[in-house]
Scaffold this motif. Structure first.
Motif, PDB file in Angstrom:
ATOM      1  N   ARG A 395       0.816  -1.229   0.000  1.00 14.42           N
ATOM      2  CA  ARG A 395       0.000   0.000   0.000  1.00 14.42           C
ATOM      3  C   ARG A 395       0.844   1.272   0.000  1.00 14.42           C
ATOM      4  N   ASP A 396       2.167   1.146  -0.118  1.00 14.47           N
ATOM      5  CA  ASP A 396       3.067   2.299  -0.147  1.00 14.47           C
ATOM      6  C   ASP A 396       2.945   3.162   1.109  1.00 14.47           C
ATOM      7  N   SER A 399       8.080   5.016   3.800  1.00 13.68           N
ATOM      8  CA  SER A 399       8.776   6.144   3.168  1.00 13.68           C
ATOM      9  C   SER A 399      10.265   6.048   3.474  1.00 13.68           C
ATOM     10  N   TRP A 451      13.509  -2.952  -1.660  1.00 10.07           N
ATOM     11  CA  TRP A 451      12.694  -1.748  -1.921  1.00 10.07           C
ATOM     12  C   TRP A 451      13.441  -0.493  -1.468  1.00 10.07           C
ATOM     13  N   GLN A 455      14.581   2.647  -3.867  1.00 11.31           N
ATOM     14  CA  GLN A 455      14.123   4.010  -3.618  1.00 11.31           C
ATOM     15  C   GLN A 455      15.295   4.958  -3.389  1.00 11.31           C
TER      16      GLN A 455
END
Length: 642
Positions: A395-396, A399, A451, A455
């Protein structure tokens, strides 16, 4: 010795017992035979009015009743008596009844008052002798003895009277006795062979069962055998008594197999099993549960006794052993649970011990950990975090924040450390120390780490060429298949030069798998990726790692910069590390800088880079870009760095 392996004497005794048991089976047949004999004899008494015949008939009836009652009782309650006793009891009754039957036939012939009655009694006597020879063939001496005792009086009287018909009868009975004796022996041999074959099959089944429940390396019970014995122990445990389950996992046993070979590993397992046998109580169940895991189950008086036993086992296994000239250090982690305190059934008890073992391993290994209810609560919490973390990745909700690493000489930003942040929609921000350990334990760190790297690489690609990004790597992530390829793919997708990526690793990475780690580092270093040793000074062999691996940067742990232990000694350590870094042309990063005084101290000690709240907290990527933009517009203030 395995069950199912018996001596010839033991086997013969069991076969004999089964043959004797056959005498007592179907007591109703004995009752019917006795009833027929009593009816025939009473009929003869009624017709002949003979006093001797009446006396023998009464004796026959009494013996018949006693035999039937005894056979019924033994068949129902006492078949576990020894075979000799059972056989003797049966012999007394059988021989007595057979001889009484023969006497009834003999006295009836001597009276010679009624031919029909003579036929009735003689036919019964002959039929009884023939029938009993077959029924009791399991013990041929008894069967043939009954046959002789029943027929010999009739044969003797037949020849005594001496009529042609009775002499013929006596002669035929002699031949019939011989024939029935032969038949009895044949039946006995068939019965014995069948029973021995059944016994052999049962022994083989027992042996195979025991083999299936035994570990071939150690001779202990295996998992199947443990499950069987646990059920028996639980069923026999008296009310109010406690049972302990100790679950052991040998520490770093894989290294023994990898370096010395599996045969040596098997000998180590056998030695551990021997030590457990020597230390555990006599009635304990000891099992090799699988691999390098062992389980000991035994009754204990209280928790204190259990603690003493656990510590004694731990010390026994710690003792080094020598095999083929090699000194092998052994150690174990142990989880302990008590029944009924930590579980009222076997499954719950094993879950509690397994959970205690897990805590013993993550707490540093080579120690004993007793189950506590809080472990279950922590496990539930970890399961919850694991499920939510997997969902957060989809669901992102996660951060990446960036904390600058500053050049202490110029005050300019040289790099940013990428740090993950989780803003839960309901629980708010969750600290990394809450979910990172869970991610490492469950394997989610592999997905999460990839991930983060992707990023961070994308963000760094937007920064000036002289600024790099640092990413922390977990040992679990590094050991995953294709770990290096995943990082190189992230760099390629982001269009980032590999030299601008710094991978920060801690000394814990090198404790278990040096060869795999070396291949990983060498492969990425060959592509230009830089490596930094994080938390320097908190491990065991930092200098050895620095000498072996191509580190370009060392991060001095914040405990040397800020905290209660900062002082002359910590300053001297920082200075020594900085001098070593200068000699080896490595950057030295001081972490945890919060005041200008700390900045001055570490810079004067020789540290080249600094990181901490004094410069900036971790910020989102757009704020990191703003910090870099501000540097381009104006030079940093000399006040910040001195």
């Amino acid at each position: 010795m395995l069950g199912g392996m018996f001596s010839a004497d033991e086997r013969d005794e069991r076969v004999r017992h089964k043959l004797v048991e056959s005498l007592y089976t179907q007591p109703m047949s004995l009752a019917l035979g006795a009833f027929c004999g009593v009816c025939a004899s009473l009929t003869a008494v009624y017709v002949t009015r003979s006093v001797p015949l009446a006396a023998v008939s009464a004796m026959l009836a009494l013996i018949g009743i006693v035999r039937v009652l005894m056979a019924s009782h033994v068949a129902r309650f006492n078949l576990n008596r020894d075979a000799k006793t059972l056989e003797l009891l049966y012999e007394v009754g059988a021989f007595s009844f057979a001889f009484a039957s023969g006497l009834v036939g003999a006295f009836t012939l001597l009276e010679r008052t009624n031919s029909h009655v003579e036929v009735l009694v003689v036919v019964y006597t002959v039929a009884y002798g023939v029938a009993i020879a077959s029924r009791n063939a399991g013990r041929p001496l008894i069967a043939i003895g009954q046959l002789l005792l029943a027929l010999l009086p009739v044969i003797a009287v037949s020849f005594y009277i001496g009529t042609i018909g009775l002499i013929a009868l006596g002669s035929l009975l002699i031949f019939m006795t011989l024939a029935m004796s032969s038949i009895t022996m044949n039946i006995f041999n068939v019965l014995k062979e069948q029973i021995m074959a059944a016994e052999a099959s049962a022994e083989m089944a027992d042996k195979m069962r025991d083999l299936a429940r035994t570990d071939i390396v150690t001779g202990l019970t295996n998992r199947a055998g443990l499950n069987h014995e646990l059920v028996e122990k639980l069923m026999s445990l008296p009310d109010g008594e406690q049972m302990a389950l100790l679950w052991l996992d040998l520490d770093k046993f894989k290294e023994v197999n990898d370096t010395l070979g599996h045969p040596v590993g098997d000998r180590v397992l056998a030695e551990v099993a021997s030590r457990l046998r020597a230390r555990a109580p006599a009635d304990a169940t000891i099992s090799r549960f699988g691999g390098d895991e062992f389980i000991v189950v035994c009754k204990v008086e209280d928790r204190c006794v259990c603690e003493n036993l656990a510590m004694a086992i731990l010390e026994d296994i710690r003792r080094p052993l020598r095999l083929d000239g090699e000194r092998i250090e052994t150690a174990t982690s142990m989880g302990v649970a008590l029944l009924p305190d930590d579980g009222a059934d076997i499954d719950t008890l094993m879950q509690s011990a397994d959970l205690a073992l897990y805590h013993a391993k993550i707490s540093g290994r080579n120690q004993v950990c007793f189950f506590d209810a809080s472990m279950t609560r922590n496990l539930v919490r970890k399961k919850e975090i694991e499920a939510e973390l997997r969902a957060a990745l989809q669901r992102d909700e996660l951060s990446i924040f960036f904390q600058p690493i500053v050049d202490l000489e110029t005050g300019r930003i040289r790099a940013f450390e990428a740090l993950v942040r989780w803003f839960h929609p309901e629980k708010g921000e969750l600290r990394p120390d809450e979910f990172i350990p869970v991610a490492e334990e469950t394997g989610v760190i592999i997905t999460l780490g990839n991930w983060i790297t992707a990023q961070a690489a994308r963000a760094c690609a937007q920064w000036p060429e002289g600024v790099s990004v640092a990413v922390n790597l977990s040992p679990v992530q590094i050991r995953a298949p294709g770990a290096a390829l995943g990082i190189l793919t992230a760099l390629r997708d982001a269009g980032l030069d590999p030299s601008r990526l710094e991978l920060e690793v801690t000394e814990s990475l090198f404790l278990d798998d040096n060869q795999h780690t070396a291949r990983f580092i060498d492969e990425l270093a060959a592509k230009g990726v830089r490596f930094a040793l994080d938390d320097f000074g908190t491990g065991y062999s930092s200098l050895g790692y620095i000498n072996k691996f191509p580190f370009k940067k060392i991060k001095v742990d914040r405990s040397f910069v800020s905290g209660p232990n900062v002082g002359i000694k910590s300053d001297a350590i920082i200075r020594a590390v900085a001098e070593m870094g200068a000699t080896l042309e490595m950057d030295i990063v001081a972490e945890g800088l919060e005041t200008i005084e700390q900045v001055h101290t570490v810079r004067n000690a020789g540290c080249t880079l600094g990181q901490g709240y004094y410069f900036s907290r971790a910020v989102p990527d757009y704020l990191a870009a703003m910090l870099l933009a501000q540097e381009l517009e104006s030079p940093p203030s000399k006040r910040l760095v001195g």
